[in-house]
Design an enzyme around this catalytic site. Structure first.
Site, PDB file in Angstrom:
ATOM      1  N   ASP A 292      37.131  37.987  32.287  1.00 34.81           N
ATOM      2  CA  ASP A 292      37.525  37.948  33.614  1.00 34.81           C
ATOM      3  C   ASP A 292      36.947  36.906  34.282  1.00 34.81           C
ATOM      4  OD1 ASP A 292      38.124  39.107  36.291  1.00 34.81           O
ATOM      5  OD2 ASP A 292      36.257  39.631  36.241  1.00 34.81           O
TER       6      ASP A 292
ATOM      7  N   ASP B 112      35.966  36.136  38.368  1.00 35.67           N
ATOM      8  CA  ASP B 112      35.103  36.530  39.353  1.00 35.67           C
ATOM      9  C   ASP B 112      33.939  37.772  38.861  1.00 35.67           C
ATOM     10  OD1 ASP B 112      36.354  35.219  42.294  1.00 35.67           O
ATOM     11  OD2 ASP B 112      37.612  35.482  40.492  1.00 35.67           O
TER      12      ASP B 112
ATOM     13  N   ASP C 191      33.740  42.769  34.950  1.00 37.01           N
ATOM     14  CA  ASP C 191      32.541  43.460  35.777  1.00 37.01           C
ATOM     15  C   ASP C 191      32.899  44.493  36.439  1.00 37.01           C
ATOM     16  OD1 ASP C 191      34.090  41.654  37.364  1.00 37.01           O
ATOM     17  OD2 ASP C 191      32.524  42.027  38.932  1.00 37.01           O
TER      18      ASP C 191
END
Length: 229
Positions: free
Chosen positions: A12, A14, A173
């Site tokens: 991922d 961000d 995240d």
């Protein structure tokens, strides 16, 4: 039957590779203030992000505005414009990301980025912060492709890397990333340093939560990658 050893990594963006939260929050708060709407503290944006800019806008605007589709579309375009001018002011790599990527590249481990950020914005960030061609593929949100947690693009990414889904680590995240990895048959790893925190990651299917990026190396074979047939 034994589980295939990890051979490739999908990241991922961000909250995993880059700490973009302050720039995203500043841009959205600028848009909100321009309409005389309440702004939000930085921590609120940890829950707002993760599902693309349209959902970020929907979560951030006053509830009374959320049913007007045309209004939301206009605000989304404003957000894209403001963020597009200020996306590199406070954004930075998380500690440990640079040595992790350099080590993976030196080992010949194929890497890719898969994000719900708009594709042009994702490409701009990766080109700016990772100028050494660390990734074989960078994929952001496209109007004609399903977004995470739909596994379609994750599976296409693994195919592009030449690795089997079951041999792919997916590091993210948020619950969206863990759900994507699980649906694609990949190993979901939680970035404990990111926006959401370990509890959400474990609850949404993380096989483990890493405390720092270099711990990912412990999940890779010592003898390098094996390409899929």
């Amino acid at each position: 039957m034994s589980t295939p050893r990890p051979q490739g990594v999908i990241f991922d963006l961000d909250g995993t590779l880059l700490d973009t939260l302050e720039d995203l929050a500043d841009a959205m708060n600028t848009v909100l203030a321009s309409h005389h709407w309440p702004t939000h503290p930085l921590d609120a944006y940890r829950r707002f992000v993760g599902n693309g800019v349209s959902m970020l806008v929907r979560r951030a605007v006053p509830e009374v505005e959320r049913n007007d589709v045309q209004r939301l579309d206009a605000i989304t375009q404003e957000m894209r414009s403001v963020y597009g001018r200020h996306w590199a002011k406070k954004t930075r790599l998380y500690p440990g990301i640079d040595p992790l990527l350099r080590t993976l590249k030196a080992q010949g481990i194929p890497m890719a980025v898969l994000t719900n950020k708009p594709h042009d914005a994702a490409m701009a960030l990766v080109d700016h912060f990772f100028p050494e061609n660390m990734f074989r593929l960078v994929t952001g949100a496209h109007p004609d492709k399903p977004r995470k947690p739909d596994p379609t693009t994750a599976l296409e990414t693994a195919d592009h890397l030449g690795v089997l889904p079951a041999s792919t680590l997916f590091l993210g995240d948020s619950d969206v990333d863990m759900q994507t990895a699980t649906a694609a048959g990949m190993t979901p790893l939680g970035a404990g340093w990111g926006f959401r925190g370990p509890d959400e990651l474990l609850a949404s299917g993380a096989s483990m939560v890493l405390n720092n990026p270099m711990e990912l190396l412990d999940r890779l074979p010592a003898d390098g990658p094996t390409q899929s047939p």
